[in-house]
Design a protein around this motif. Structure first.
Motif: not given
Length: 359
Positions: A33-43
């Motif tokens: 979820l941290s990666n999602v918030e950073a834009g590195r993973r898809t929301a």
């Protein structure tokens, strides 16, 4: 919403909610979820809806916008309202209730099609997410999510849901469900000729999890056959079909069973009809089409159109592109608009491509 991940992070911080709290509501870790918030993973939609629930009433407008940004035509306000109403009321439906609901969705998918289910199923999934407190509920939710993936219009979006489904099924500790969701996702993609590498991965996972004959294994093997056909490997396609047939003989669903979770003889024949149409093997294809038409329940008119499109594809593959294309377009036009599906549309486009190649 130029950066949905950043919006999620901002909304979470404003509400004073931790990543760990959000993670507890999803199949994902706090680091993901941290990666999602950073834009590195898809929301993905399930993540956004988990954030929406966790925010509570902190910022209603932002919460609604975040949900609407990812679930598109589904009524975000209704989804969120239903989820919160159930949570505030403290009412929890039993496992039998949810099993019955998911079984009904399986039947409705076959008879009504995907589009008519999407909003109803999405509403139930929002509520169900709050009750994932046992392996049985994870198994039930995984089956529902698999059906929901089939209601999406874009194969890429469907893959996102199938990936979530696999994680949820693994939490169920139910080996049959773990195999089935992978096999079902594999054949869904492979039959459509979409994302074949992903379909291959799902099929390999299903077969690798267990060598016990099951409907999930049948679908995974049929997916392998379609993948081989898509790659032009006729020998491998026939070998995989024969493997699937051997497993099917031991696990076939009853002929009268109508459910997305079932594989009776008419549905197996439909899988094989498309396979041999793709391969251009007329004798095998025609036999599969005869079997499918003879055994299919009369109420499943949409699947009769599948067979007509397969016949059209065989015509095009045999060298008569104009006749094949005309047959396909007649079959498509004869089906009421509300009975058409993304899958049928993809098969029609495959006929069009085959006809174009033969001109």
């Amino acid at each position: 919403m130029d950066d949905l991940g950043a919006q999620l992070r901002q909304a979470r911080l404003e509400a004073g909610v931790t990543l760990a709290s959000i993670a507890a509501r999803t199949c994902y870790s706090a680091s993901h979820l941290s990666n999602v918030e950073a834009g590195r993973r898809t929301a993905t939609p399930d993540i956004v809806l988990a954030y929406a629930r966790a925010l509570g009433e902190a910022d209603v407008r932002r919460r609604d916008l975040l949900a609407a940004a990812t679930i598109g035509p589904i009524a975000a306000n209704d989804l969120i309202r239903n989820g919160f109403t159930a949570a505030l009321a403290g009412h929890r439906d039993g496992v039998d209730h949810w099993r019955d609901r998911v079984d009904q969705y399986g039947r409705d998918y076959m008879e009504l099609g995907a589009d008519s289910l999407q909003i109803r199923l999405a509403n139930d999934l929002v509520v169900m997410q709050q009750q994932l407190d046992s392996p049985i509920m994870w198994a039930t939710a995984a089956r529902a999510l698999t059906t929901y993936g089939k209601t999406t219009k874009d194969p890429t979006e469907a893959i996102g849901w199938y990936d979530t489904t696999r994680v949820g099924a693994d939490r169920s500790d139910d080996l049959a469900v773990r195999v089935w969701v992978r096999g079902r996702a594999a054949i869904a993609l492979a039959y459509e000729g979409a994302a074949l590498p992903v379909a291959q991965r799902y099929a390999d996972e299903a077969i690798g999890l267990s060598d016990r004959p099951s409907l999930g294994q049948v679908q995974a093997l049929m997916a392998r056959a379609h993948i081989a056909a898509g790659r032009g490997d006729t020998a491998a396609a026939i070998a995989a079909d024969e493997d699937a047939q051997r497993v099917f003989e031991r696990t076939a669903s009853p002929d009268g069973e109508i459910s997305d979770a079932a594989v009776p003889a008419w549905r197996m024949a439909t899988f094989r009809s498309m396979l041999y149409a793709r391969l251009g093997l007329i004798q095998r294809g025609e036999q599969a089409q005869i079997d499918a038409d003879r055994l299919r329940p009369a109420s499943l008119t949409r699947f009769a159109t599948h067979i007509e499109l397969h016949r059209a594809l065989m015509m095009a593959k045999a060298g008569d592109g104009p006749s094949g294309l005309a047959h396909a377009r007649r079959a498509w036009a004869a089906l009421p608009t509300n009975r058409r599906s993304q899958t049928l549309g993809l098969v029609l486009r495959e006929v069009e491509r085959a006809a174009g190649q033969r001109r």
